[in-house]
Design a protein around this motif. Structure first.
Motif, PDB file in Angstrom:
ATOM      1  N   LYS A   1       1.126  -1.213  -0.400  1.00 33.31           N
ATOM      2  CA  LYS A   1      -0.079   0.220   0.305  1.00 33.31           C
ATOM      3  C   LYS A   1       1.071   1.199  -0.136  1.00 33.31           C
ATOM      4  O   LYS A   1       1.320   1.462   0.738  1.00 33.31           O
ATOM      5  N   LEU A   2       0.866   2.304  -0.635  1.00 34.34           N
ATOM      6  CA  LEU A   2       1.785   3.760  -0.788  1.00 34.34           C
ATOM      7  C   LEU A   2       0.174   4.598  -0.854  1.00 34.34           C
ATOM      8  O   LEU A   2      -0.802   4.463  -0.643  1.00 34.34           O
ATOM      9  N   PHE A   3       0.686   5.508   0.188  1.00 37.42           N
ATOM     10  CA  PHE A   3      -0.140   6.583   0.683  1.00 37.42           C
ATOM     11  C   PHE A   3       0.864   7.912  -0.667  1.00 37.42           C
ATOM     12  O   PHE A   3       1.707   8.223  -0.283  1.00 37.42           O
ATOM     13  N   VAL A   4       0.799   8.395  -1.849  1.00 39.08           N
ATOM     14  CA  VAL A   4       1.641   9.141  -2.317  1.00 39.08           C
ATOM     15  C   VAL A   4       0.860  10.424  -2.622  1.00 39.08           C
ATOM     16  O   VAL A   4      -0.373  10.894  -2.188  1.00 39.08           O
ATOM     17  N   THR A   5       1.965  11.196  -2.145  1.00 39.63           N
ATOM     18  CA  THR A   5       1.286  13.175  -0.940  1.00 39.63           C
ATOM     19  C   THR A   5       2.237  14.380  -2.195  1.00 39.63           C
ATOM     20  O   THR A   5       3.391  13.865  -2.650  1.00 39.63           O
ATOM     21  N   ALA A   6       1.753  14.812  -1.468  1.00 34.82           N
ATOM     22  CA  ALA A   6       2.636  16.393  -1.925  1.00 34.82           C
ATOM     23  C   ALA A   6       2.350  17.364  -1.589  1.00 34.82           C
ATOM     24  O   ALA A   6       0.555  17.263  -1.379  1.00 34.82           O
ATOM     25  N   SER A   7       2.470  18.661  -1.388  1.00 39.13           N
ATOM     26  CA  SER A   7       1.936  19.789  -0.599  1.00 39.13           C
ATOM     27  C   SER A   7       1.354  20.328  -1.770  1.00 39.13           C
ATOM     28  O   SER A   7       1.270  20.172  -3.276  1.00 39.13           O
ATOM     29  N   ALA A   8       0.164  21.221  -1.402  1.00 37.37           N
ATOM     30  CA  ALA A   8      -0.548  21.784  -2.305  1.00 37.37           C
ATOM     31  C   ALA A   8       0.055  21.966  -2.977  1.00 37.37           C
ATOM     32  O   ALA A   8      -0.320  22.401  -4.287  1.00 37.37           O
ATOM     33  N   ASP A   9       0.764  23.300  -2.659  1.00 40.22           N
ATOM     34  CA  ASP A   9       1.262  24.246  -4.031  1.00 40.22           C
ATOM     35  C   ASP A   9       1.833  23.059  -5.090  1.00 40.22           C
ATOM     36  O   ASP A   9       1.747  23.734  -6.181  1.00 40.22           O
ATOM     37  N   ALA A  10       2.716  22.743  -4.874  1.00 44.59           N
ATOM     38  CA  ALA A  10       3.122  21.582  -5.672  1.00 44.59           C
ATOM     39  C   ALA A  10       2.325  21.086  -6.655  1.00 44.59           C
ATOM     40  O   ALA A  10       2.737  20.888  -8.256  1.00 44.59           O
ATOM     41  N   ARG A  11       1.115  20.960  -6.124  1.00 45.79           N
ATOM     42  CA  ARG A  11       0.135  20.106  -6.718  1.00 45.79           C
ATOM     43  C   ARG A  11      -0.276  20.866  -8.070  1.00 45.79           C
ATOM     44  O   ARG A  11      -0.618  20.369  -8.716  1.00 45.79           O
ATOM     45  N   ALA A  12      -0.429  21.970  -7.370  1.00 49.29           N
ATOM     46  CA  ALA A  12      -1.011  23.042  -8.474  1.00 49.29           C
ATOM     47  C   ALA A  12      -0.426  23.611  -9.642  1.00 49.29           C
ATOM     48  O   ALA A  12      -0.451  23.705 -10.297  1.00 49.29           O
ATOM     49  N   VAL A  13       1.345  23.657  -8.850  1.00 41.99           N
ATOM     50  CA  VAL A  13       2.200  23.914  -9.721  1.00 41.99           C
ATOM     51  C   VAL A  13       1.584  22.885 -11.409  1.00 41.99           C
ATOM     52  O   VAL A  13       2.162  23.091 -12.245  1.00 41.99           O
TER      53      VAL A  13
ATOM     54  N   PHE B   1      -3.404  30.493 -11.349  1.00 43.43           N
ATOM     55  CA  PHE B   1      -3.201  29.972 -10.649  1.00 43.43           C
ATOM     56  C   PHE B   1      -3.360  29.165  -9.409  1.00 43.43           C
ATOM     57  O   PHE B   1      -3.651  28.490  -8.210  1.00 43.43           O
ATOM     58  N   ASP B   2      -4.469  30.720  -8.413  1.00 44.74           N
ATOM     59  CA  ASP B   2      -4.911  31.022  -7.444  1.00 44.74           C
ATOM     60  C   ASP B   2      -6.409  30.161  -7.502  1.00 44.74           C
ATOM     61  O   ASP B   2      -6.310  28.984  -6.600  1.00 44.74           O
ATOM     62  N   ASP B   3      -7.244  29.992  -8.026  1.00 45.10           N
ATOM     63  CA  ASP B   3      -7.653  28.984  -8.626  1.00 45.10           C
ATOM     64  C   ASP B   3      -7.391  27.604  -8.907  1.00 45.10           C
ATOM     65  O   ASP B   3      -8.416  26.862  -8.118  1.00 45.10           O
ATOM     66  N   ILE B   4      -6.847  27.735  -9.662  1.00 39.93           N
ATOM     67  CA  ILE B   4      -6.636  25.414  -9.344  1.00 39.93           C
ATOM     68  C   ILE B   4      -5.846  25.382  -8.039  1.00 39.93           C
ATOM     69  O   ILE B   4      -6.114  24.272  -7.693  1.00 39.93           O
ATOM     70  N   LEU B   5      -5.681  26.165  -6.871  1.00 42.23           N
ATOM     71  CA  LEU B   5      -4.629  25.883  -5.376  1.00 42.23           C
ATOM     72  C   LEU B   5      -5.881  26.194  -4.912  1.00 42.23           C
ATOM     73  O   LEU B   5      -6.538  24.728  -4.588  1.00 42.23           O
ATOM     74  N   ALA B   6      -6.849  26.410  -5.400  1.00 43.37           N
ATOM     75  CA  ALA B   6      -7.976  27.126  -4.506  1.00 43.37           C
ATOM     76  C   ALA B   6      -9.101  25.305  -4.651  1.00 43.37           C
ATOM     77  O   ALA B   6     -10.003  25.244  -3.769  1.00 43.37           O
ATOM     78  N   ASP B   7      -9.259  25.263  -5.549  1.00 41.07           N
ATOM     79  CA  ASP B   7      -9.517  23.950  -5.729  1.00 41.07           C
ATOM     80  C   ASP B   7      -9.134  22.761  -5.754  1.00 41.07           C
ATOM     81  O   ASP B   7      -9.679  22.089  -5.346  1.00 41.07           O
ATOM     82  N   ILE B   8      -8.278  22.747  -6.287  1.00 40.08           N
ATOM     83  CA  ILE B   8      -7.072  21.755  -4.980  1.00 40.08           C
ATOM     84  C   ILE B   8      -7.586  21.416  -3.803  1.00 40.08           C
ATOM     85  O   ILE B   8      -7.711  20.750  -2.991  1.00 40.08           O
ATOM     86  N   LEU B   9      -7.281  22.561  -2.460  1.00 35.95           N
ATOM     87  CA  LEU B   9      -8.119  22.723  -1.655  1.00 35.95           C
ATOM     88  C   LEU B   9      -9.547  22.391  -0.743  1.00 35.95           C
ATOM     89  O   LEU B   9      -9.194  21.655   0.036  1.00 35.95           O
ATOM     90  N   LYS B  10     -10.270  22.973  -1.824  1.00 33.65           N
ATOM     91  CA  LYS B  10     -11.447  22.644  -1.464  1.00 33.65           C
ATOM     92  C   LYS B  10     -11.574  20.725  -1.985  1.00 33.65           C
ATOM     93  O   LYS B  10     -12.230  20.419  -1.519  1.00 33.65           O
ATOM     94  N   ARG B  11     -10.765  20.003  -2.977  1.00 35.54           N
ATOM     95  CA  ARG B  11     -10.993  18.872  -2.938  1.00 35.54           C
ATOM     96  C   ARG B  11     -10.806  17.940  -2.035  1.00 35.54           C
ATOM     97  O   ARG B  11     -11.243  16.790  -1.536  1.00 35.54           O
ATOM     98  N   ASP B  12      -9.128  18.355  -2.032  1.00 33.56           N
ATOM     99  CA  ASP B  12      -8.431  17.424  -0.688  1.00 33.56           C
ATOM    100  C   ASP B  12      -9.509  17.449   0.700  1.00 33.56           C
ATOM    101  O   ASP B  12      -9.506  17.316   1.080  1.00 33.56           O
TER     102      ASP B  12
END
Ligand code: DC
Length: 214
Positions: A125-137, A152-163
């Protein structure tokens, strides 16, 4: 051998899973596509993804839909996250994923709850993660590369909302299984991340063999 790969959006789990499937010669299921198909169906039917009864109607779809690139858009990812909150939807998609995981010879599955719910006794089992900023980039570069006009800010906001939605739902939230190996890809190239993932799976398998009674 069953390999479960979980993690948040844009963590690199999709690419890692594809490479693991290739390396270990196993079939692969991207379980996010199932939720995306439901989100797509609900919207096509004029339903509301936040309503469980509408989302449940979206669970009946033609298997061919899973190959349609339309499912891969950011918008559909958001609908998928919404429909995935409903326990009845998760239940409707459960058997399909378990049957795939427990097929003869094994499989690789990537998603949010593979190691915790779908295949709790997976071999690795792997749990793959990365900082929200890196994922948004990454998401930003990907979308710009496709010629999309994005902010970029919209993408970051969307990622945080989904997380937040995926991690805090009451049924099968996004979280590492207790026996998962964590793989943080924030500062890794995809090639390095894949090599580490392969090494983690090999270590798990050999560890398990060493523990087997002779
Ligand atoms: O991995 P993805 O971005 O394609 O997933 C889209 C959404 O589907 C995600 O935000 C949450 C949901 N999902 C889930 O709840 N459980 C899974 N095993 C896979 C995806």
């Amino acid at each position: 051998m069953i390999i479960a790969v979980d993690g948040p959006t844009a963590s690199g789990k999709g690419s890692i899973s594809r490479q693991l499937a290739k390396h270990f010669q196993l079939p692969l299921m991207d379980t996010g596509l199932l939720y995306r198909a439901v989100g797509w169906m609900v919207v096509q039917m004029g339903g509301d993804p936040d309503k469980e009864e509408d989302a449940l109607k979206g669970c009946i779809f033609d298997g061919g839909l899973l190959d349609d690139p339309v499912l891969r858009s950011e918008g559909i990812g958001g609908y998928a996250s919404k429909v995935s909150v409903h326990p009845a939807v998760r239940m409707a998609l459960d058997k399909r994923q378990r049957d795939f995981a427990y097929q003869t010879g094994g499989a690789v599955l990537d998603g949010r709850d593979i190691g915790t719910v779908i295949a709790p006794d997976a071999d690795a089992k792997l749990f793959v993660t990365a900082s929200a900023d890196a994922r948004a980039v990454r998401r930003f570069d990907e979308m710009i590369g496709r010629g999309e006009m994005v902010n970029f800010d919209d993408i970051l906001a969307d990622i945080l909302k989904r997380d937040e939605r995926d991690s805090n739902r009451s049924t099968a939230p996004l979280k590492p299984a207790e026996d998962a190996d964590l793989l943080d890809t924030t500062d890794l190239t995809i090639g390095d991340a894949v090599q580490r993932a392969i090494a983690m799976v090999n270590a798990k398998i050999s560890g398990r063999h060493n523990k087997d009674p002779a």
